[in-house]
Motif scaffolding. Sequence first.
Motif, PDB file in Angstrom:
ATOM      1  N   TYR A  18       0.840  -1.207   0.000  1.00 48.11           N
ATOM      2  CA  TYR A  18       0.000   0.000   0.000  1.00 48.11           C
ATOM      3  C   TYR A  18       0.867   1.245   0.000  1.00 48.11           C
ATOM      4  O   TYR A  18       1.958   1.261   0.577  1.00 48.11           O
ATOM      5  CB  TYR A  18      -0.883   0.052   1.265  1.00 48.11           C
TER       6      TYR A  18
ATOM      7  N   TYR B 125       0.418   5.259   1.141  1.00 47.00           N
ATOM      8  CA  TYR B 125      -0.357   6.289   1.823  1.00 47.00           C
ATOM      9  C   TYR B 125       0.472   7.563   1.817  1.00 47.00           C
ATOM     10  O   TYR B 125       1.690   7.524   1.632  1.00 47.00           O
ATOM     11  CB  TYR B 125      -0.623   5.904   3.287  1.00 47.00           C
TER      12      TYR B 125
ATOM     13  N   ILE C  64      -3.317  10.914   7.492  1.00 45.77           N
ATOM     14  CA  ILE C  64      -2.761   9.965   6.529  1.00 45.77           C
ATOM     15  C   ILE C  64      -3.884   9.514   5.598  1.00 45.77           C
ATOM     16  O   ILE C  64      -4.963   9.123   6.042  1.00 45.77           O
ATOM     17  CB  ILE C  64      -2.154   8.748   7.262  1.00 45.77           C
TER      18      ILE C  64
ATOM     19  N   PHE D 198       4.053   7.182   2.871  1.00 47.35           N
ATOM     20  CA  PHE D 198       4.252   5.941   3.610  1.00 47.35           C
ATOM     21  C   PHE D 198       3.915   4.754   2.710  1.00 47.35           C
ATOM     22  O   PHE D 198       2.940   4.764   1.970  1.00 47.35           O
ATOM     23  CB  PHE D 198       3.336   5.871   4.835  1.00 47.35           C
TER      24      PHE D 198
ATOM     25  N   SER E  13       1.259  -6.122   3.949  1.00 52.60           N
ATOM     26  CA  SER E  13       0.608  -7.118   4.803  1.00 52.60           C
ATOM     27  C   SER E  13       0.649  -8.465   4.102  1.00 52.60           C
ATOM     28  O   SER E  13       0.805  -8.535   2.871  1.00 52.60           O
ATOM     29  CB  SER E  13      -0.836  -6.717   5.127  1.00 52.60           C
TER      30      SER E  13
ATOM     31  N   THR F 253      -3.154  -6.724  10.576  1.00 57.11           N
ATOM     32  CA  THR F 253      -2.883  -5.307  10.373  1.00 57.11           C
ATOM     33  C   THR F 253      -1.925  -5.132   9.205  1.00 57.11           C
ATOM     34  O   THR F 253      -1.561  -6.094   8.539  1.00 57.11           O
ATOM     35  CB  THR F 253      -2.292  -4.681  11.647  1.00 57.11           C
ATOM     36  N   ILE F 254      -1.557  -3.919   8.957  1.00 58.98           N
ATOM     37  CA  ILE F 254      -0.559  -3.626   7.939  1.00 58.98           C
ATOM     38  C   ILE F 254       0.657  -3.019   8.628  1.00 58.98           C
ATOM     39  O   ILE F 254       0.542  -2.417   9.695  1.00 58.98           O
ATOM     40  CB  ILE F 254      -1.108  -2.699   6.843  1.00 58.98           C
TER      41      ILE F 254
ATOM     42  N   PHE G 268       3.914  -0.558   8.479  1.00 49.80           N
ATOM     43  CA  PHE G 268       4.347   0.646   7.789  1.00 49.80           C
ATOM     44  C   PHE G 268       5.859   0.771   7.736  1.00 49.80           C
ATOM     45  O   PHE G 268       6.578   0.338   8.635  1.00 49.80           O
ATOM     46  CB  PHE G 268       3.803   1.893   8.516  1.00 49.80           C
ATOM     47  N   GLY G 269       6.321   1.436   6.676  1.00 51.99           N
ATOM     48  CA  GLY G 269       7.690   1.918   6.624  1.00 51.99           C
ATOM     49  C   GLY G 269       7.775   3.269   7.307  1.00 51.99           C
ATOM     50  O   GLY G 269       6.763   3.834   7.740  1.00 51.99           O
ATOM     51  N   GLU G 270       8.989   3.791   7.381  1.00 53.52           N
ATOM     52  CA  GLU G 270       9.194   5.057   8.088  1.00 53.52           C
ATOM     53  C   GLU G 270       8.817   6.269   7.246  1.00 53.52           C
ATOM     54  O   GLU G 270       8.781   7.376   7.759  1.00 53.52           O
ATOM     55  CB  GLU G 270      10.641   5.173   8.557  1.00 53.52           C
TER      56      GLU G 270
ATOM     57  N   PHE H  75      -8.472   0.273  14.399  1.00 52.52           N
ATOM     58  CA  PHE H  75      -7.084   0.047  14.771  1.00 52.52           C
ATOM     59  C   PHE H  75      -6.513   1.288  15.450  1.00 52.52           C
ATOM     60  O   PHE H  75      -6.871   2.418  15.096  1.00 52.52           O
ATOM     61  CB  PHE H  75      -6.231  -0.249  13.526  1.00 52.52           C
TER      62      PHE H  75
ATOM     63  N   TYR I 291      -2.727   3.017  16.211  1.00 48.89           N
ATOM     64  CA  TYR I 291      -1.298   2.981  15.915  1.00 48.89           C
ATOM     65  C   TYR I 291      -0.594   4.044  16.748  1.00 48.89           C
ATOM     66  O   TYR I 291      -1.151   5.097  17.054  1.00 48.89           O
ATOM     67  CB  TYR I 291      -1.033   3.282  14.429  1.00 48.89           C
TER      68      TYR I 291
ATOM     69  N   GLY J 241       9.098  11.009  13.093  1.00 49.66           N
ATOM     70  CA  GLY J 241      10.076  10.522  12.134  1.00 49.66           C
ATOM     71  C   GLY J 241      10.137   9.018  11.989  1.00 49.66           C
ATOM     72  O   GLY J 241      11.005   8.506  11.276  1.00 49.66           O
ATOM     73  N   GLU J 242       9.234   8.317  12.648  1.00 53.92           N
ATOM     74  CA  GLU J 242       9.256   6.854  12.587  1.00 53.92           C
ATOM     75  C   GLU J 242       7.971   6.323  11.954  1.00 53.92           C
ATOM     76  O   GLU J 242       7.026   7.049  11.698  1.00 53.92           O
ATOM     77  CB  GLU J 242       9.447   6.271  13.982  1.00 53.92           C
ATOM     78  N   ALA J 243       7.962   5.019  11.707  1.00 58.43           N
ATOM     79  CA  ALA J 243       6.793   4.382  11.118  1.00 58.43           C
ATOM     80  C   ALA J 243       5.683   4.249  12.157  1.00 58.43           C
ATOM     81  O   ALA J 243       5.948   4.003  13.331  1.00 58.43           O
ATOM     82  CB  ALA J 243       7.171   2.997  10.590  1.00 58.43           C
ATOM     83  N   PRO J 244       4.422   4.398  11.738  1.00 56.75           N
ATOM     84  CA  PRO J 244       3.324   4.040  12.646  1.00 56.75           C
ATOM     85  C   PRO J 244       3.427   2.557  13.000  1.00 56.75           C
ATOM     86  O   PRO J 244       3.668   1.721  12.132  1.00 56.75           O
ATOM     87  CB  PRO J 244       2.076   4.310  11.809  1.00 56.75           C
TER      88      PRO J 244
ATOM     89  N   PHE K 291      -7.339   1.619   4.798  1.00 52.14           N
ATOM     90  CA  PHE K 291      -7.589   2.195   6.102  1.00 52.14           C
ATOM     91  C   PHE K 291      -7.908   3.674   5.973  1.00 52.14           C
ATOM     92  O   PHE K 291      -7.270   4.390   5.210  1.00 52.14           O
ATOM     93  CB  PHE K 291      -6.349   2.041   6.993  1.00 52.14           C
TER      94      PHE K 291
ATOM     95  N   PHE L 276      -7.745   7.010   8.167  1.00 55.64           N
ATOM     96  CA  PHE L 276      -7.072   7.457   9.371  1.00 55.64           C
ATOM     97  C   PHE L 276      -7.685   8.731   9.930  1.00 55.64           C
ATOM     98  O   PHE L 276      -8.136   9.608   9.180  1.00 55.64           O
ATOM     99  CB  PHE L 276      -5.591   7.731   9.087  1.00 55.64           C
TER     100      PHE L 276
END
Lengths: 117, 110
Positions: A33, A35, A43, A91, A95, A105-106, A108-110, B33, B35, B40-43, B98, B100
């Motif tokens: 995905y 986002y 998001i 992002f 999954s 869930t999925i 995420f990357g940073e 959900f 999170y 600066g980081e991933a959820p 999703f 958000f």
Amino acid sequence: EAGVTQFPSHSVIEKGQTVTLRCDPISGHDNLYWYRRVMGKEIKFLLHFVKESKQDESGMPNNRFLAERTGGTYSTLKVQPAELEDSGVYFCASSPTGGFVFGNTIYFGEGSWLTVV
Amino acid sequence: GQNIDQPTEMTATEGAIVQINCTYQTSGFNGLFWYQQHAGEAPTFLSYNVLDGLEEKGRFSSFLSRSKGYSYLLLKELQMKDSASYLCAVRENYGQNFVFGPGTRLSVLP
């Protein structure tokens, strides 16, 4: 196990230029995905791949955005030509197969931070 | 339409309990959900509710009322490292799209 990795982590480009963002999902994850979060907003979903096929691209803002996932592994998101309003954090998430399993869930990357000036 | 609301910012003291509320209006519902996202980081995934009631996971609990379109995340015994943004997200259908909320920025003070 490596998580979702994205490249570049930060990019600053001029309006009208092209940028390509790359995402490597968790190994074995068929679902991928994209986002994005623009400044001050939530998001928002862009699109969803299942392997190499686009399952849902309803969130892509316009035809300046092109996402590909050749071979069903990594994915790229190209913005051409970039506009000021494209600035934000992009992002990627992935999954496993059978993503509808209860509670799945999925991951995420940073994110790739894009600034268009 | 789709709408998910959360408070923008909250502040709490180390060791205390804080409740972060989320209300939602979506065209479909297949799970809510929470999170956590540090700057600066991933959820990262915290919790999931699809049935009404309370789900507990250590210091974190999440509650859902589908009839009211309402959820909350409860954090107990707050620690400084809990300072982060907390995102409420609804999975609308059997896909993985999703929706958000804007996120709640929690600051934990000594």
